[in-house]
Design a protein around this motif. Structure first.
Motif, PDB file in Angstrom:
ATOM      1  N   GLU A  43       7.377   1.350   7.347  1.00 31.06           N
ATOM      2  CA  GLU A  43       6.723   2.658   7.333  1.00 31.06           C
ATOM      3  C   GLU A  43       5.834   2.809   6.098  1.00 31.06           C
ATOM      4  O   GLU A  43       4.720   3.344   6.177  1.00 31.06           O
ATOM      5  N   PHE A  44       6.318   2.338   4.967  1.00 25.81           N
ATOM      6  CA  PHE A  44       5.527   2.413   3.738  1.00 25.81           C
ATOM      7  C   PHE A  44       4.255   1.578   3.869  1.00 25.81           C
ATOM      8  O   PHE A  44       3.166   2.018   3.467  1.00 25.81           O
ATOM      9  N   THR A  45       4.388   0.376   4.440  1.00 23.21           N
ATOM     10  CA  THR A  45       3.230  -0.495   4.628  1.00 23.21           C
ATOM     11  C   THR A  45       2.211   0.150   5.563  1.00 23.21           C
ATOM     12  O   THR A  45       0.999   0.107   5.314  1.00 23.21           O
ATOM     13  N   TYR A  94      -2.966  -1.012  11.461  1.00 21.12           N
ATOM     14  CA  TYR A  94      -2.274  -1.263  10.198  1.00 21.12           C
ATOM     15  C   TYR A  94      -2.642  -2.623   9.604  1.00 21.12           C
ATOM     16  O   TYR A  94      -1.902  -3.176   8.787  1.00 21.12           O
ATOM     17  N   GLY A  95      -3.778  -3.146  10.062  1.00 18.98           N
ATOM     18  CA  GLY A  95      -4.267  -4.380   9.481  1.00 18.98           C
ATOM     19  C   GLY A  95      -3.519  -5.618   9.905  1.00 18.98           C
ATOM     20  O   GLY A  95      -3.662  -6.674   9.273  1.00 18.98           O
ATOM     21  N   TYR A  96      -2.739  -5.519  10.963  1.00 16.82           N
ATOM     22  CA  TYR A  96      -1.981  -6.687  11.444  1.00 16.82           C
ATOM     23  C   TYR A  96      -2.474  -7.036  12.842  1.00 16.82           C
ATOM     24  O   TYR A  96      -2.186  -6.332  13.810  1.00 16.82           O
ATOM     25  N   ASP A  97      -3.216  -8.108  12.923  1.00 11.58           N
ATOM     26  CA  ASP A  97      -3.803  -8.514  14.196  1.00 11.58           C
ATOM     27  C   ASP A  97      -3.802 -10.045  14.292  1.00 11.58           C
ATOM     28  O   ASP A  97      -4.852 -10.687  14.214  1.00 11.58           O
ATOM     29  N   PRO A  98      -2.618 -10.651  14.457  1.00 14.49           N
ATOM     30  CA  PRO A  98      -2.520 -12.120  14.459  1.00 14.49           C
ATOM     31  C   PRO A  98      -3.251 -12.783  15.617  1.00 14.49           C
ATOM     32  O   PRO A  98      -3.639 -13.948  15.520  1.00 14.49           O
ATOM     33  N   TRP A 104       1.809   3.361   6.140  1.00 16.76           N
ATOM     34  CA  TRP A 104       1.188   4.492   5.442  1.00 16.76           C
ATOM     35  C   TRP A 104       0.112   4.002   4.471  1.00 16.76           C
ATOM     36  O   TRP A 104      -0.995   4.558   4.413  1.00 16.76           O
ATOM     37  N   GLU A 105       0.420   2.986   3.711  1.00 19.08           N
ATOM     38  CA  GLU A 105      -0.534   2.447   2.736  1.00 19.08           C
ATOM     39  C   GLU A 105      -1.810   1.978   3.421  1.00 19.08           C
ATOM     40  O   GLU A 105      -2.920   2.293   2.977  1.00 19.08           O
ATOM     41  N   ARG A 106      -1.669   1.259   4.517  1.00 20.60           N
ATOM     42  CA  ARG A 106      -2.848   0.686   5.180  1.00 20.60           C
ATOM     43  C   ARG A 106      -3.620   1.721   5.992  1.00 20.60           C
ATOM     44  O   ARG A 106      -4.847   1.651   6.070  1.00 20.60           O
ATOM     45  N   GLN A 107      -2.930   2.671   6.569  1.00 19.54           N
ATOM     46  CA  GLN A 107      -3.609   3.655   7.406  1.00 19.54           C
ATOM     47  C   GLN A 107      -4.272   4.746   6.577  1.00 19.54           C
ATOM     48  O   GLN A 107      -5.403   5.130   6.850  1.00 19.54           O
ATOM     49  N   TRP A 108      -3.581   5.225   5.543  1.00 13.89           N
ATOM     50  CA  TRP A 108      -4.080   6.377   4.795  1.00 13.89           C
ATOM     51  C   TRP A 108      -4.759   5.987   3.487  1.00 13.89           C
ATOM     52  O   TRP A 108      -5.885   6.408   3.217  1.00 13.89           O
ATOM     53  N   ASN A 109      -4.089   5.211   2.664  1.00 17.46           N
ATOM     54  CA  ASN A 109      -4.659   4.880   1.356  1.00 17.46           C
ATOM     55  C   ASN A 109      -5.814   3.895   1.442  1.00 17.46           C
ATOM     56  O   ASN A 109      -6.710   3.908   0.587  1.00 17.46           O
ATOM     57  N   GLN A 110      -5.807   3.033   2.454  1.00 13.61           N
ATOM     58  CA  GLN A 110      -6.903   2.095   2.632  1.00 13.61           C
ATOM     59  C   GLN A 110      -7.990   2.659   3.542  1.00 13.61           C
ATOM     60  O   GLN A 110      -8.990   1.992   3.799  1.00 13.61           O
ATOM     61  N   GLY A 111      -7.777   3.870   4.034  1.00 11.86           N
ATOM     62  CA  GLY A 111      -8.809   4.570   4.792  1.00 11.86           C
ATOM     63  C   GLY A 111      -9.132   3.989   6.155  1.00 11.86           C
ATOM     64  O   GLY A 111     -10.286   4.045   6.581  1.00 11.86           O
TER      65      GLY A 111
END
Length: 228
Positions: free
Chosen positions: A155-157, A173-177, A159-166
């Motif tokens: 959940e923290f990861t 969430y930046g995970y697309d293998p 939040w960081e990628r969705q909100w803080n990284q804009g």
């Protein structure tokens, strides 16, 4: 233990909120959505009469963009958990199990037994033979702590990628293998839009399904459709 997503899906099931089209947030960012037509959001389809469900529209009438985006992410995440839960529930109910849950004994070796809890004498083989609810009850306190810690880390990861990284697209969430978002056109490609819509629809169906299956197990006959 693999069916703990069942609880998460039931407790955290989100209402049918929808995902916005790319770029839509820039139009209404940080402004009240009074009078804004929810029908313009990605995910509104024939299943709801091509319009936002009345309760959703009422709840979000005066909401601002950050809250809308929060609900969008909640729906997608709960839908993903529910899809995993329905698969796991079917597997456990069908008596099908991965070798991990049988340990070395699955291959005819009695030299070692894999324990879920040595203090309580619970093996992975015991979990494999249990019903989904029995399996949940077998998880020791230390196991629950590990589960909550792992869930919190995810959940923290997110939040960081969705909100803080804009990141603008809910659920990104930046995970697309498999590289779906790296196709020509990226998020705006027709293929990607189709996949996003499929995920949203399947997630909604999975949330309904797992909620119904669990309800029917506790109250037989309460979910009068085909179920495991």
């Amino acid at each position: 233990m693999k069916f703990l997503p069942v609880l998460a899906a039931v407790i955290g099931s989100a209402s049918a909120f929808v995902t916005p089209k790319p770029g839509a947030s820039s139009v209404v960012a940080n402004t009240a959505l009074q009078g804004y037509k929810m029908e313009n959001y990605f995910g509104i389809t024939v299943e709801t009469g091509n319009t936002c469900p009345p309760y959703g529209g009422m709840l979000l009438e005066d909401a601002e963009e950050p809250l809308i985006k929060w609900f969008q992410n909640a729906e997608i995440k709960n839908g993903r958990v529910a899809m995993v839960a329905t698969i796991g529930y079917l597997v456990q109910k069908s008596g099908l199990h991965f070798p991990l849950y049988l340990g070395p004994s699955a291959f005819g070796s009695e030299a070692a037994t894999w324990y879920l809890s040595t203090s309580e004498g619970i093996t992975f083989a015991d979990v494999a033979k249990a019903t989904p609810y029995e399996a949940i009850a077998m998880v020791p306190a230390a196991g629950w702590l590990q589960i909550f810690f792992a869930a919190g880390l995810f959940e923290f990861t997110a939040w960081e990628r969705q909100w803080n990284q804009g990141r603008e697209i809910p659920g990104d969430y930046g995970y697309d293998p498999l590289g779906f978002t790296k196709q020509e056109g990226g998020w705006d490609s027709d293929a990607m839009k189709k996949l996003r819509l499929q995920e949203i629809k399947n997630g909604r169906l999975a949330m309904i399904a797992i909620s119904g299956w669990v309800s029917n197990d506790f109250i037989p006959g309460s979910f009068p459709v085909i179920h495991p």
